[in-house]
Scaffold this motif. Structure first.
Motif, short mmCIF file in Angstrom:
data_model
loop_
_atom_site.label_atom_id
_atom_site.label_comp_id
_atom_site.label_asym_id
_atom_site.label_seq_id
_atom_site.Cartn_x
_atom_site.Cartn_y
_atom_site.Cartn_z
N ALA A 73 0.85 -1.19 0.00
CA ALA A 73 0.00 0.00 0.00
C ALA A 73 0.89 1.24 0.00
CB ALA A 73 -0.92 0.00 1.22
N ALA A 74 0.26 2.37 -0.28
CA ALA A 74 0.97 3.65 -0.28
C ALA A 74 2.20 3.63 -1.18
CB ALA A 74 1.34 4.07 1.15
N ASN A 75 2.00 3.12 -2.39
CA ASN A 75 3.09 3.08 -3.37
C ASN A 75 4.31 2.35 -2.82
OD1 ASN A 75 4.24 3.60 -5.87
ND2 ASN A 75 5.08 5.60 -5.27
N ASN A 76 4.04 1.17 -2.26
CA ASN A 76 5.08 0.27 -1.71
C ASN A 76 5.75 0.78 -0.44
OD1 ASN A 76 4.79 -1.73 -3.74
ND2 ASN A 76 6.06 -0.51 -5.14
N GLU A 124 -2.95 -2.73 -2.57
CA GLU A 124 -2.81 -3.61 -3.73
C GLU A 124 -2.53 -5.02 -3.24
OE1 GLU A 124 0.08 -4.40 -7.61
OE2 GLU A 124 0.38 -2.61 -6.38
N ILE A 125 -3.48 -5.93 -3.47
CA ILE A 125 -3.29 -7.34 -3.09
C ILE A 125 -2.33 -7.98 -4.09
CG2 ILE A 125 -4.41 -9.57 -2.76
CD1 ILE A 125 -5.30 -7.58 -0.67
N LEU A 126 -1.25 -8.55 -3.59
CA LEU A 126 -0.26 -9.17 -4.47
C LEU A 126 -0.60 -10.62 -4.76
CD1 LEU A 126 3.02 -7.75 -2.87
CD2 LEU A 126 1.78 -6.90 -4.87
N ASP A 127 -0.87 -11.40 -3.72
CA ASP A 127 -1.21 -12.80 -3.92
C ASP A 127 -1.80 -13.39 -2.65
OD1 ASP A 127 0.93 -13.24 -2.21
OD2 ASP A 127 2.26 -14.07 -3.73
N PHE A 185 -2.75 -10.12 11.52
CA PHE A 185 -2.08 -9.38 10.45
C PHE A 185 -0.73 -8.87 10.93
CE2 PHE A 185 -4.79 -5.99 12.43
CZ PHE A 185 -3.80 -5.08 12.78
N ILE A 186 0.15 -8.62 9.97
CA ILE A 186 1.42 -7.94 10.20
C ILE A 186 1.50 -6.82 9.16
CG2 ILE A 186 3.94 -8.09 10.21
CD1 ILE A 186 3.67 -11.05 10.94
N ILE A 187 1.61 -5.59 9.62
CA ILE A 187 1.73 -4.43 8.73
C ILE A 187 3.05 -3.74 9.05
CG2 ILE A 187 0.76 -2.18 8.10
CD1 ILE A 187 -2.02 -3.36 8.79
N GLN A 188 3.85 -3.50 8.01
CA GLN A 188 5.20 -2.97 8.21
C GLN A 188 5.46 -1.76 7.33
OE1 GLN A 188 7.50 -6.60 7.41
NE2 GLN A 188 7.64 -6.95 9.62
N LEU A 189 6.21 -0.81 7.89
CA LEU A 189 6.62 0.38 7.15
C LEU A 189 7.99 0.16 6.53
CD1 LEU A 189 5.51 3.04 9.74
CD2 LEU A 189 4.70 2.96 7.38
N MET A 190 8.11 0.52 5.28
CA MET A 190 9.40 0.42 4.61
C MET A 190 10.29 1.61 5.01
SD MET A 190 9.34 -2.39 2.87
CE MET A 190 8.61 -2.98 4.40
N PRO A 191 11.63 1.47 4.88
CA PRO A 191 12.54 2.53 5.35
C PRO A 191 12.29 3.89 4.70
CG PRO A 191 13.75 0.50 4.88
CD PRO A 191 12.36 0.28 4.39
#
Length: 292
Positions: A10-13, A226-229, A176-182
């Protein structure tokens, strides 16, 4: 598929997310280990976390182990998962019984008490990666959140829940696990924190019959989810009589000879799935011939 994991961005990766429904595997674990309600809740939560974390592994032969050693009456738990979200696990004392927590929930934190969470990743390197953190609550989701923040420096929100029926079978299980990218922007971080704080509880979402896709849409819909799989997950144990035989061989001739001299067949239990393997005296004599 019955139990499955959804992987999404989400949020443009800038955000990556995983959500799972694991009712069947949690109920299977309850049935084979004959766990008490609080032990079922603890094991179901850790199995759900293991399945999602296993699905994050890159190599097809990679293995993840989540191990909790604690001073509470449950004593500890071990869960192992692979990159295909096949998961298995057990609790050290499956019979532990506790009164409900002050808010009327199963007291998983009280069952665990103080202890250490170890995350072991075997990625076919010379040595496995081992990360360890102290338990912060014993409720498991918070402990894994803390592990990600301190050992992997990944800001994460982890939610895990198991709901029981009145007959002590599993009604719902998931998380669920939701993670922020660097590279996540401050605005995205603030909005996500606010959204997660608005969630009542994962058990409420599960009890409202929300699927993993619906849970992620509920939390991340405004972030261009965006659901990937999707991938199936199941309680899967790879034990066999042949593997147990190899374990017996490894203990050495002296101990095997003593088993034969006792003139009693032996029974070996798999910790993970509780399958019992029987070896007759004749089989032990055959194993003795194969041992060094």
């Amino acid at each position: 598929m019955s139990d499955y994991i959804v992987r999404a961005t989400a949020a443009n990766n800038q955000i990556r997310a995983f959500a799972a429904t694991t009712r069947d595997l949690a109920e299977y674990a309850r049935s084979v280990h004959n766990t008490s309600p609080v032990a079922t809740a603890a094991l179901g939560r850790l199995l759900t976390a293991g399945a999602m974390m296993g699905s994050m592994m890159k190599g097809s032969n990679d293995l993840l182990t989540l191990q909790i050693k604690c001073n509470g009456p449950i004593q500890g738990l071990t869960v192992t998962a692979d990159a295909n979200a096949n998961v298995k696990g057990y609790v050290y004392d499956p019979t532990v019984m506790l009164p409900p927590s002050p808010i009327g929930k199963l007291d998983v934190g009280g069952a665990l008490g103080a202890g250490v969470l170890s995350v072991i990743k075997d990625m076919a390197l010379k040595d496995p990666y081992v990360g360890q953190t102290e338990l912060v609550s014993g409720e498991i989701a918070e402990d894994i959140t803390y592990y990600y923040a301190t050992s992997e420096q990944i800001p994460s929100s982890v939610a895990l829940g198991v709901l029981m029926n009145k007959d002590n079978t599993v009604k719902r299980s998931g998380g669920f696990i939701i993670q922020l990218m660097p590279f996540a922007e401050d605005e995205i971080i603030d909005k996500l924190e606010q959204k997660i704080n608005e969630i009542s509880s994962i058990t409420n979402l599960l009890d409202d019959d929300l699927t993993p896709e619906m849970i992620l849409e509920h939390i991340l819909g405004e972030f261009n989810l965006e659901i990937l799989d999707t991938m199936p997950t199941a309680f899967t144990c790879n034990c066999s009589k042949e593997r147990v035989e190899k374990a017996i061989i490894s203990i050495g001739k002296k101990d095997i000879q003593e088993m034969i001299e006792d003139n009693e067949p032996i029974e070996v239990n798999c910790h993970f799935c509780n399958t019992k393997y029987h070896f007759s005296i004749n089989e032990l004599e055959m194993i003795l011939k194969k041992s060094k």
